[in-house]
Design a protein around this motif. Structure first.
Motif, PDB file in Angstrom:
ATOM      1  N   VAL A 161      -3.503  11.159 -17.721  1.00 35.06           N
ATOM      2  CA  VAL A 161      -3.562  11.875 -18.990  1.00 35.06           C
ATOM      3  C   VAL A 161      -3.138  13.321 -18.738  1.00 35.06           C
ATOM      4  N   MET A 162      -2.136  13.772 -19.457  1.00 38.04           N
ATOM      5  CA  MET A 162      -1.580  15.089 -19.199  1.00 38.04           C
ATOM      6  C   MET A 162      -1.953  16.048 -20.325  1.00 38.04           C
ATOM      7  N   TYR A 163      -2.344  17.250 -19.954  1.00 36.70           N
ATOM      8  CA  TYR A 163      -2.644  18.271 -20.965  1.00 36.70           C
ATOM      9  C   TYR A 163      -2.116  19.604 -20.478  1.00 36.70           C
ATOM     10  N   LEU A 164      -1.257  20.231 -21.236  1.00 37.26           N
ATOM     11  CA  LEU A 164      -0.672  21.526 -20.898  1.00 37.26           C
ATOM     12  C   LEU A 164      -0.231  21.611 -19.434  1.00 37.26           C
ATOM     13  N   PRO A 184       1.778  26.235 -24.549  1.00 32.28           N
ATOM     14  CA  PRO A 184       2.083  26.248 -23.114  1.00 32.28           C
ATOM     15  C   PRO A 184       2.538  27.617 -22.626  1.00 32.28           C
ATOM     16  N   ALA A 185       2.966  28.487 -23.518  1.00 31.13           N
ATOM     17  CA  ALA A 185       3.427  29.812 -23.085  1.00 31.13           C
ATOM     18  C   ALA A 185       2.254  30.759 -22.855  1.00 31.13           C
ATOM     19  N   GLN A 186       1.096  30.420 -23.391  1.00 29.33           N
ATOM     20  CA  GLN A 186      -0.080  31.266 -23.204  1.00 29.33           C
ATOM     21  C   GLN A 186      -1.243  30.398 -22.784  1.00 29.33           C
ATOM     22  N   ARG A 243       7.658  36.814 -18.580  1.00 25.08           N
ATOM     23  CA  ARG A 243       6.756  35.763 -19.035  1.00 25.08           C
ATOM     24  C   ARG A 243       7.288  34.420 -18.567  1.00 25.08           C
ATOM     25  N   TYR A 244       6.387  33.625 -18.076  1.00 24.99           N
ATOM     26  CA  TYR A 244       6.775  32.298 -17.613  1.00 24.99           C
ATOM     27  C   TYR A 244       6.066  31.231 -18.417  1.00 24.99           C
ATOM     28  N   LEU A 245       6.748  30.113 -18.564  1.00 22.98           N
ATOM     29  CA  LEU A 245       6.106  28.962 -19.179  1.00 22.98           C
ATOM     30  C   LEU A 245       5.962  27.926 -18.078  1.00 22.98           C
ATOM     31  N   ARG A 246       4.719  27.562 -17.798  1.00 23.18           N
ATOM     32  CA  ARG A 246       4.488  26.569 -16.767  1.00 23.18           C
ATOM     33  C   ARG A 246       4.441  25.201 -17.435  1.00 23.18           C
ATOM     34  N   ALA A 247       5.576  24.508 -17.473  1.00 24.39           N
ATOM     35  CA  ALA A 247       5.628  23.232 -18.172  1.00 24.39           C
ATOM     36  C   ALA A 247       4.903  22.157 -17.381  1.00 24.39           C
ATOM     37  N   VAL A 248       5.027  22.227 -16.050  1.00 26.59           N
ATOM     38  CA  VAL A 248       4.330  21.288 -15.180  1.00 26.59           C
ATOM     39  C   VAL A 248       3.652  22.125 -14.106  1.00 26.59           C
ATOM     40  N   ASP A 249       2.357  21.859 -13.889  1.00 28.56           N
ATOM     41  CA  ASP A 249       1.577  22.741 -13.031  1.00 28.56           C
ATOM     42  C   ASP A 249       0.915  21.929 -11.918  1.00 28.56           C
ATOM     43  N   ASP A 250       1.521  21.938 -10.736  1.00 31.87           N
ATOM     44  CA  ASP A 250       0.911  21.336  -9.546  1.00 31.87           C
ATOM     45  C   ASP A 250       0.470  19.894  -9.812  1.00 31.87           C
ATOM     46  N   VAL A 251       1.424  19.054 -10.084  1.00 28.77           N
ATOM     47  CA  VAL A 251       1.127  17.659 -10.409  1.00 28.77           C
ATOM     48  C   VAL A 251       1.442  16.768  -9.215  1.00 28.77           C
ATOM     49  N   SER A 252       0.521  15.879  -8.881  1.00 29.02           N
ATOM     50  CA  SER A 252       0.761  14.891  -7.827  1.00 29.02           C
ATOM     51  C   SER A 252       0.466  13.498  -8.371  1.00 29.02           C
ATOM     52  N   ASP A 298       0.787  -1.226   0.000  1.00 30.99           N
ATOM     53  CA  ASP A 298       0.000   0.000   0.000  1.00 30.99           C
ATOM     54  C   ASP A 298       0.823   1.282   0.000  1.00 30.99           C
ATOM     55  N   ALA A 299       1.959   1.256   0.706  1.00 35.77           N
ATOM     56  CA  ALA A 299       2.750   2.475   0.760  1.00 35.77           C
ATOM     57  C   ALA A 299       3.384   2.728  -0.601  1.00 35.77           C
ATOM     58  N   PRO A 300       3.207   3.923  -1.146  1.00 35.82           N
ATOM     59  CA  PRO A 300       3.824   4.206  -2.442  1.00 35.82           C
ATOM     60  C   PRO A 300       5.350   4.228  -2.310  1.00 35.82           C
ATOM     61  N   ILE A 301       6.047   3.643  -3.309  1.00 34.79           N
ATOM     62  CA  ILE A 301       7.501   3.706  -3.254  1.00 34.79           C
ATOM     63  C   ILE A 301       7.997   5.005  -3.875  1.00 34.79           C
ATOM     64  N   PHE A 302       7.112   5.675  -4.573  1.00 34.33           N
ATOM     65  CA  PHE A 302       7.522   6.875  -5.287  1.00 34.33           C
ATOM     66  C   PHE A 302       6.351   7.831  -5.326  1.00 34.33           C
ATOM     67  N   GLU A 303       6.609   9.065  -4.919  1.00 38.43           N
ATOM     68  CA  GLU A 303       5.528  10.055  -4.897  1.00 38.43           C
ATOM     69  C   GLU A 303       5.979  11.352  -5.552  1.00 38.43           C
ATOM     70  N   VAL A 304       5.062  11.947  -6.263  1.00 40.36           N
ATOM     71  CA  VAL A 304       5.274  13.295  -6.782  1.00 40.36           C
ATOM     72  C   VAL A 304       4.234  14.161  -6.095  1.00 40.36           C
ATOM     73  N   ASN A 305       4.692  15.125  -5.299  1.00 37.41           N
ATOM     74  CA  ASN A 305       3.751  15.915  -4.499  1.00 37.41           C
ATOM     75  C   ASN A 305       3.712  17.369  -4.972  1.00 37.41           C
ATOM     76  N   ALA A 306       2.615  17.749  -5.584  1.00 38.84           N
ATOM     77  CA  ALA A 306       2.364  19.147  -5.959  1.00 38.84           C
ATOM     78  C   ALA A 306       3.559  19.773  -6.676  1.00 38.84           C
ATOM     79  N   VAL A 307       4.080  19.068  -7.642  1.00 38.38           N
ATOM     80  CA  VAL A 307       5.279  19.538  -8.337  1.00 38.38           C
ATOM     81  C   VAL A 307       4.922  20.500  -9.467  1.00 38.38           C
ATOM     82  N   SER A 308       5.645  21.618  -9.519  1.00 34.28           N
ATOM     83  CA  SER A 308       5.495  22.557 -10.638  1.00 34.28           C
ATOM     84  C   SER A 308       6.861  22.878 -11.204  1.00 34.28           C
ATOM     85  N   GLN A 309       6.886  23.182 -12.468  1.00 35.88           N
ATOM     86  CA  GLN A 309       8.138  23.586 -13.106  1.00 35.88           C
ATOM     87  C   GLN A 309       7.852  24.776 -14.006  1.00 35.88           C
ATOM     88  N   GLU A 310       8.512  25.884 -13.697  1.00 40.86           N
ATOM     89  CA  GLU A 310       8.325  27.078 -14.520  1.00 40.86           C
ATOM     90  C   GLU A 310       9.610  27.413 -15.230  1.00 40.86           C
TER      91      GLU A 310
END
Lengths: 298, 336, 325
Positions: free
Chosen positions: C226-229, C278-280, C28-37, C5-17
């Motif tokens: 499924v990932m979109y923008l 992704p830039a707009q 101007r910023y490009l948010r390539a990854v926006d708050d992904v868990s 049950d315990a996840p071996i790998f977690e992504v917690n609220a990750v963003s990349q600008e």
């Protein structure tokens, strides 16, 4: 760059065996390389080949013309100079100076230039900005003037010539290494090494250097030619190798006074210099041709 | 058997490329024909010779490659011996091509508008204004948003999907009778791919063009093709209309290709997929017998002894194998 | 395969600008990854699906620790990835590349490439490492005779096997596979997929399987994101995603899968002509300019962020937080 061990690539064929089947077909390379080998043998075997001591003066033979001119003899096939030293022997020993200077200068500048160039290309960003500025600054420095100044300060010697040229001629290495490193820095196999936890030094030594060594070899060959020419030029100006060392540049300088009556004093060392530099450049161009298409063998 | 409807008639087309290790027989004597308004899909894996076939038709082979054929006719005229100058009048005019990577085929230094106008005026005696109108007309058909602005843009300012649309517009400027499309959607995202394929299909129907679509994607083939030619190692190993080839694949290679695609509902989740073992044989030097035999589960001794006869079925499907045509029962299972 | 049950790998609220260049007044910023868990449990195969520019490659790089996210954190076995020593990360999580041509150093032999990770980690003597490399060749189904060959003599499929062998050398728990078969021919693709499936059961591996090919993901994955923008717009078990897709984008993606079906024609996805940029980022729901079923609220209000095991970030989805509101 510290001397991290470069493990031999198991099985991946070294550059020499990869280009061997093709270099026979490259006339320019074969010609240049053969001449280079002859000159190298000449330099190495100078004590055996030279008919006379290159420093021994013999006033009886002063200004003896070469064997193919009136008054020449087989005792001095290329004649003898203003103080009666055998010209052929001095040419042989001069090849030693030229090649020695060429190799040492290239080694030194290769070390500096490659370190800077690879660092700039690999790290990019601020490191690249600083090193690019260094390269630009170096290109603005006139080599001969710096050499003049240094000699005025510390006096002329073989070591000074090598040091001055070696510390100044690294620009081409740096430029080429920076560009080639930039090209492969984003290749997936570099990322793979990072993912495996490799350090920057491991990545540079084990992943990048094997891929840029081709270009390094080409630049080094061309650089040897440039160093040889510059050594001759400095010696000609009297700020290079000090007399009585048999340097071709120095020989040309010494023959300057008699150029109208005895032009062979200049043409013989001049011709050797020309042929050596031409052969070196042809070898370098040939290496570039032979390694380029397979450089990225994918 | 060329009729008035026949656009392209190819018999015994070969492309040979000299290499240091010997002659590479990249295309080894293929036959096909194409009628007006028809889509032929050349399908196969990398190195099967499908792209070189298109290049050979367009006269765009690399300089050292040698093209030979028993017959190569476009609209009943021989184009095999056509001099370069006459070919230039044909190319981009009556036959046009779309490439996989539009960025390499568009000139980065010129605006889209300039390039479209140039290609039109090169072949037609029209004014710049007429050429621009033609471009805008095509934009409308192709589904280009903000068409007037697009004309002023440079290729790098456009997205991949838009660039490919520009390539299509450029190819269609002179209203070609034959359109060759070499992996036109492979570099694009799946949603954009679907849009573009629809555009291509609609345009082809509207203008009645013949189209040769080159792709490795069997899904695309099944939905775009009227006729299919499966290529392997420089040969066509199976040919027929799209229903025949997909419902009754008779060459083991065709069957293998169809089977090893993961298809929703056909394979058990995470179960092993069928695959084709081995690798494509070297095409340098002579090849006797079936080129596929090393990878074929049905191979017999005689497959390697002599060249395999072409089996022509009465309904038009044909294939190059010693096996009998597969029954429809097997086939329906294969194509789900 | 048991899934603890315990996840071996977690992504917690990750963003990349990324900063797209700045002027005096405006950045101007490009948010390539926006708050992904995301979470990965042992034995799971998480399919990460999306089109180019959606941020899936950036996310994969963040997961590998190759990029430090501008916000959020990645946890490996409960420990923050940033705090785990470099070599330990490498021995737990490895990468399988999309392009097997660029992933292998052309100057090294196959054997040298496979033992490279062991060399970096100082595992065993040279003879041990060579022994291990030979064993790994067996594991990935390559003949021993290739050990001294340069990559240039290998086919695409063989190269990808070398990439996989190298990734396995340190016995990791997790493989991030970034489009592992999209550069390969169809007949080879299934071989590599079979190999990955075998390795998973043999070594108890977990995969993060990044792909744009939904047919492949359906076959390989236990759950799908499924990932979109830059955002995960839908997340569910594989059977749910493919059997009962909720988000309109997921549905369009599923429609775009062209399985061989002569005469079926090309489906109309109804996505319109807008190209995602992704830039707009658009206001409201980031998918609304292309969405065939968008309603007025979609352009003004962002859908509630998804949490838990199954979600779809869409105003129109029953049970999503925003539909209930």
């Amino acid at each position: 760059m510290t001397a991290a061990p470069v493990a031999p690539a198991v099985g991946a064929k070294p550059i020499v065996t990869r280009i061997l089947p093709r270099w026979r077909q490259h006339t320019g390379f074969m010609l240049g390389f053969s001449v280079l080998v002859v000159f190298a043998l000449m330099a190495i075997l100078a004590p055996l080949l030279a008919p006379h001591d290159p420093y021994a003066q013999d006033l009886m033979s002063r200004m003896r013309p070469p064997v193919w001119m009136d008054g020449g003899s087989w005792d001095h096939p290329f004649g003898a100079d203003q103080v009666g030293r055998d010209y052929l022997s001095r040419i042989f020993y001069g090849a030693r100076i030229s090649l020695f200077v060429g190799l040492c200068v290239t080694l030194l500048s290769c070390l500096i230039g490659t370190t800077l160039g690879v660092a700039a290309g690999y790290f990019g960003g601020r490191v690249d900005t600083v090193i690019s500025f260094l390269i630009t600054a170096r290109l603005a420095i006139p080599v001969v003037l710096v050499a003049l100044a240094v000699v005025a300060l510390v006096g002329s010697s073989l070591q000074v010539v090598i040091a001055v040229l070696g510390l100044l001629l690294w620009d081409r290495f740096a430029i080429v290494m920076r560009a080639t490193t930039q090209q492969i820095r984003s290749a997936d196999f570099i990322v793979a090494a990072k993912v495996q936890g490799a350090s920057h030094l491991q990545i540079v030594v084990q992943e990048i250097l094997p891929n840029v060594v081709n270009n390094l070899l080409v630049v080094a060959t061309l650089e040897i030619a440039q160093a040889i020419v510059l050594e001759a030029a400095l010696s000609f100006l009297g700020i290079g190798v000090p007399a009585p060392t048999p340097s071709w540049g120095l020989m040309i300088a010494e023959g300057r006074a008699d150029v109208f009556f005895d032009p062979w004093l200049i043409t013989i060392p001049g011709a050797f210099l020309f042929v050596l530099v031409l052969a070196t450049n042809m070898t370098g161009d040939g290496l570039r041709d032979l390694t380029a298409p397979e450089g990225r063998n994918r | 058997m060329s009729t008035a409807d026949t656009l392209l008639d190819v018999r015994g087309l070969r492309v040979d490329i000299p290499t240091p290790n010997g002659m590479l027989h990249a295309v080894r004597g293929i036959d096909f024909d194409l009628k007006r308004g028809e889509t032929l899909c050349l399908v196969g894996e990398s190195g099967c010779g499908k792209s070189l076939t298109a290049m050979a038709l367009m006269g765009l082979l690399p300089r050292k490659a040698l093209r030979t054929a028993d017959r190569l006719e476009f609209q009943g005229n021989d184009i095999l011996s056509l001099p370069e100058k006459a070919f230039n009048r044909l190319r981009g005019n009556r036959m046009a091509m779309i490439f996989q990577e539009p960025m390499t085929s568009l000139n980065p230094a010129l605006t889209i508008g300039q390039q479209l106008v140039d290609v039109h005026r090169q072949h037609r005696n029209v004014s710049t204004k007429e050429a621009r109108e033609r471009a805008l007309f095509l934009f409308e058909k192709i589904g280009v948003s903000a068409p007037v602005e697009r004309l002023k843009q440079y290729p790098h300012e456009l997205s991949g999907g838009l660039r490919q649309r520009m390539m299509i517009a450029m190819a269609l400027m002179c209203g070609p009778q034959l359109l060759l499309a070499d992996e036109p959607t492979t570099a694009l995202d799946v949603t954009i791919q679907a849009e573009l394929l629809r555009v291509l299909r609609n345009l082809q129907e509207e203008f009645g063009m013949g189209m040769i679509l080159i792709t490795h994607d069997l899904g695309v083939v099944s939905r775009m093709a009227d006729k299919v030619a499966v290529m392997y190692a420089g040969e066509i190993v199976e040919r027929g209309d799209v229903y025949q080839v997909f419902n009754r694949p008779s060459h083991p290679y065709t069957r293998g290709l169809l089977e090893c695609l993961p298809i929703p509902g056909r394979h058990k989740h995470m179960a092993h997929l069928p695959s084709i073992p081995g690798v494509v044989p070297s095409l340098i030097g002579d090849l006797t017998g079936c080129a596929f035999r090393e990878r074929c589960q049905y191979a017999e001794d005689r497959c390697g002894e002599a060249d395999i006869d072409w089996r022509q079925l009465p309904d038009g499907q044909g294939y190059q194998c010693i096996l009998p045509a597969s029954s429809d029962g097997v086939a329906s299972e294969v194509s789900r | 395969m048991t899934q603890s049950d315990a996840p071996i790998f977690e992504v917690n609220a990750v963003s990349q600008e990324y900063q797209l260049g700045s002027s005096l007044f405006r950045r101007r910023y490009l948010r390539a990854v926006d708050d992904v868990s995301l979470q990965l449990r042992r034995g799971e195969v998480l399919g990460l699906v999306g089109e180019s520019g959606c941020g899936k490659t950036t996310l994969a790089k963040i997961m590998m620790g190759l990029i430090q996210p501008t916000a959020g954190e990645v946890r490996l076995n409960g420990k923050r990835l940033a705090d785990v020593p470099r070599l330990e990360v490498a021995s737990r999580i490895q990468y399988v590349f999309q392009d097997p041509y660029s992933a292998l150093n052309p100057r090294h032999s196959v054997g040298r490439i496979i033992e490279q990770p062991l060399r970096i980690h100082g595992v065993g003597a040279a003879a041990d490492r060579a022994q291990k490399a030979r064993k790994l060749l067996d594991v990935v189904g390559l003949p021993q005779r290739l050990i001294d060959s340069p990559p240039s003599q290998l086919s695409g499929g063989q190269r990808q096997r070398v990439v996989i062998a190298r990734a396995l050398a340190l016995r990791p728990d997790i493989l991030v596979c970034d489009e592992p078969t999209s550069a390969l021919d169809v007949s080879v693709q299934s071989q590599i997929l079979n190999l990955l499936l075998d390795l998973r059961s043999e070594f108890g591996l977990s995969y993060i399987f990044v792909s744009h090919n939904l047919a492949v993901v359906e076959h390989m994955a236990t759950s799908v994101a499924v990932m979109y923008l830059g955002r995960i717009v839908e997340h569910a078990a594989t059977a749910d995603i493919f059997g009962n897709p909720q988000h309109p984008y997921t549905r369009a993606l599923l429609h775009s899968v062209l399985a061989p079906d002569p005469g079926a024609g090309i489906p109309d996805l109804g996505l319109g002509r807008t190209v995602p940029n992704p830039a707009q980022l658009p206001t409201g729901c980031r998918f609304h300019p292309r969405c065939p079923v968008a309603v007025p609220v979609c352009s003004t209000k962002e859908p509630a962020r998804g949490r838990g095991e199954r979600w779809a970030e869409c105003h129109l989805v029953e049970g999503s937080a925003s539909a209930a509101a």
